[in-house]
Design an enzyme around this catalytic site. Structure first.
Site, PDB file in Angstrom:
ATOM      1  N   ARG A 101       0.877  -1.188   0.000  1.00 36.42           N
ATOM      2  CA  ARG A 101       0.000   0.000   0.000  1.00 36.42           C
ATOM      3  C   ARG A 101       0.902   1.223   0.000  1.00 36.42           C
ATOM      4  NH1 ARG A 101      -5.444   1.593   3.324  1.00 36.42           N
ATOM      5  NH2 ARG A 101      -6.228   0.166   1.739  1.00 36.42           N
ATOM      6  N   HIS A 128      -7.364   1.265  -6.576  1.00 36.03           N
ATOM      7  CA  HIS A 128      -7.632   0.380  -5.424  1.00 36.03           C
ATOM      8  C   HIS A 128      -8.324  -0.876  -5.980  1.00 36.03           C
ATOM      9  CE1 HIS A 128      -8.012  -0.947  -1.447  1.00 36.03           C
ATOM     10  NE2 HIS A 128      -8.879  -0.087  -0.944  1.00 36.03           N
ATOM     11  N   GLN A 131     -10.383  -3.471  -3.808  1.00 34.67           N
ATOM     12  CA  GLN A 131     -11.670  -2.938  -3.369  1.00 34.67           C
ATOM     13  C   GLN A 131     -12.741  -3.138  -4.443  1.00 34.67           C
ATOM     14  OE1 GLN A 131     -12.383  -1.054  -0.306  1.00 34.67           O
ATOM     15  NE2 GLN A 131     -14.384  -1.647  -1.043  1.00 34.67           N
ATOM     16  N   ASP A 217     -17.090   7.498  -1.701  1.00 36.26           N
ATOM     17  CA  ASP A 217     -15.811   7.306  -1.009  1.00 36.26           C
ATOM     18  C   ASP A 217     -15.504   8.628  -0.300  1.00 36.26           C
ATOM     19  OD1 ASP A 217     -13.233   6.566  -0.238  1.00 36.26           O
ATOM     20  OD2 ASP A 217     -12.373   6.636  -2.259  1.00 36.26           O
ATOM     21  N   CYS A 257     -16.850   2.215   0.254  1.00 37.30           N
ATOM     22  CA  CYS A 257     -15.668   1.368   0.466  1.00 37.30           C
ATOM     23  C   CYS A 257     -15.158   1.435   1.907  1.00 37.30           C
ATOM     24  CB  CYS A 257     -14.564   1.740  -0.511  1.00 37.30           C
ATOM     25  SG  CYS A 257     -14.036   3.452  -0.389  1.00 37.30           S
ATOM     26  N   ARG A 285     -13.992  -8.229   1.097  1.00 33.66           N
ATOM     27  CA  ARG A 285     -12.572  -7.988   0.809  1.00 33.66           C
ATOM     28  C   ARG A 285     -11.777  -9.268   1.102  1.00 33.66           C
ATOM     29  NH1 ARG A 285     -10.577  -2.867   1.093  1.00 33.66           N
ATOM     30  NH2 ARG A 285      -8.709  -3.921   0.313  1.00 33.66           N
TER      31      ARG A 285
HETATM   32  N1  NVA Z   1      -9.880   7.039  -1.613  1.00 29.36           N
HETATM   33  C1  NVA Z   1      -9.597   6.572  -0.281  1.00 29.36           C
HETATM   34  C2  NVA Z   1      -9.888   5.118  -0.163  1.00 29.36           C
HETATM   35  C3  NVA Z   1      -9.746   4.583   1.233  1.00 29.36           C
HETATM   36  C4  NVA Z   1      -9.942   3.104   1.292  1.00 29.36           C
HETATM   37  C5  NVA Z   1      -8.145   6.875   0.076  1.00 29.36           C
HETATM   38  O1  NVA Z   1      -7.277   6.708  -0.767  1.00 29.36           O
HETATM   39  O2  NVA Z   1      -7.908   7.305   1.216  1.00 29.36           O
HETATM   40  N1   CP Z   2     -11.512   0.257   2.115  1.00 29.94           N
HETATM   41  C1   CP Z   2     -10.257   0.142   2.574  1.00 29.94           C
HETATM   42  O1   CP Z   2      -9.310  -0.112   1.839  1.00 29.94           O
HETATM   43  O2   CP Z   2     -10.128   0.306   3.915  1.00 29.94           O
HETATM   44  P1   CP Z   2      -8.767   0.413   4.733  1.00 29.94           P
HETATM   45  O3   CP Z   2      -8.110   1.735   4.349  1.00 29.94           O
HETATM   46  O4   CP Z   2      -9.185   0.382   6.159  1.00 29.94           O
HETATM   47  O5   CP Z   2      -7.882  -0.729   4.372  1.00 29.94           O
END
Ligand code: NVA
Ligand code: CP
Length: 298
Positions: A101, A128, A131, A217, A257, A285
């Site tokens: 990540r 993502h 997701q 989101d 999400c 997930r």
């Molecule tokens: N768009 C959000 C998704 C979180 C799972 C982010 O990148 O923070």
């Molecule tokens: N939706 C999602 O990826 O959640 P987290 O940031 O908690 O992993």
């Protein structure tokens, strides 16, 4: 060697395979589940916070017979500036797969290239993909094939989650509508690259009318905290609430999400009314990622 780096790079055939494998893996959980990661150790390198992705991968890898080393970027030399390609070459000699990540999409791609082990994108600023696989599985589990359906996204239309939805729309043949202020709509270059039926508009009513899914989101994605107040100002109104739900089909799914910010991208009442779907998405997930991991090592 297989990687799972983006929906853009996933073939439609592989996408469909993963969507077929996920319900089987979900059903088998805890009983006669296969252990394709037996004898393997996977690294999880996280440069951003996570609840769902972290726990679902840690549990999923273990359920598939593997072991996990969790490496927050701030606690390894990567966080002090060691190049990704060097980190990748070290991990590639020690572990059997990696879940990463990070910020730039090019970082996870560089990692995969240098590590020489199956690598999963666990969220970048670009995409993502885990997701969206889980989300589409969730839709299909409840409503059948997504092909020909209308998915409406309301909120920050230029974020990672939307980009993955855009590529999914082209590959699986559904319509994606994005309701967002002009400054938060996806780049035309991206839409040109993806193909598919994607409509961008500032008109929430037009976007939500007759939709099969209303999806949102956070307004402030991880890494964008400095823009927080400006984003909140510009995105105010781009919210899923009782008014938008009324415009969609009567059996439309409201999806998120997570994490959710009540009063911003969704209101409390609408969130709680749709909590069953939203937390099914979160649970899925785990099942979808077990399908990805099994596919990566098959
Ligand atoms: N768009 C959000 C998704 C979180 C799972 C982010 O990148 O923070
Ligand atoms: N939706 C999602 O990826 O959640 P987290 O940031 O908690 O992993």
């Amino acid at each position: 060697m297989r990687h799972f780096l983006s929906i853009e790079q996933l073939s439609a055939a592989d996408f469909k395979t993963l969507l077929k494998d996920t319900p089987k893996i979900k059903k088998q959980r805890g009983s006669r589940s296969k252990r394709p990661l037996a004898g393997q150790i996977w690294a999880m390198v996280f440069s951003k916070a996570s609840t769902r992705t972290r726990v679902s991968f840690e549990v999923g890898i273990r359920e598939l017979g593997g072991q996990v080393v969790f490496l927050p970027a701030t606690e390894i030399q990567l966080g002090r500036g060691e190049p990704i390609k060097d980190t990748a070459r070290v991990l590639g000699r020690m572990v059997h797969g990696a879940v990463f990540r990070t910020f730039q999409q090019s970082d996870v791609e560089e990692f995969a290239r240098y590590a020489g082990i199956p690598t999963v994108n666990a969220l970048t600023d670009g995409e993502h993909p885990c997701q969206i696989l889980a989300d589409i599985f969730t839709f299909q589990e409840k409503r059948g094939p997504i092909q020909g359906k209308v998915v409406t996204f309301i909120g920050d239309g230029a974020c990672n989650v939307v980009t993955s939805w855009i590529f999914a729309a082209a590959k699986l043949g559904f319509e994606l509508r994005i309701a967002a202020p002009k400054a938060f709509q996806p780049a035309p270059e991206l839409l040109g690259r993806s193909g598919g039926k994607v409509v961008c508009t500032e008109d929430i009513k037009a976007a939500a009318s007759g939709a099969d899914v209303l999806y949102t989101d956070v307004w402030v994605s991880m890494g964008k905290e400095a823009e927080s107040s400006d984003r909140i100002k510009q995105l105010t109104g781009y919210q899923i609430n009782a008014r938008t739900v009324k415009l969609a089909k009567s059996n439309a799914l409201v999806m998120h999400c997570l994490p959710a910010y009540r009063g911003k991208e969704i209101d409390e009442e609408t969130f709680e009314a749709n909590a069953q779907t939203i937390f099914d998405q979160a649970e899925n997930r785990l099942h979808a990622q077990k399908a990805i991991l099994s596919w990566l090592v098959s």
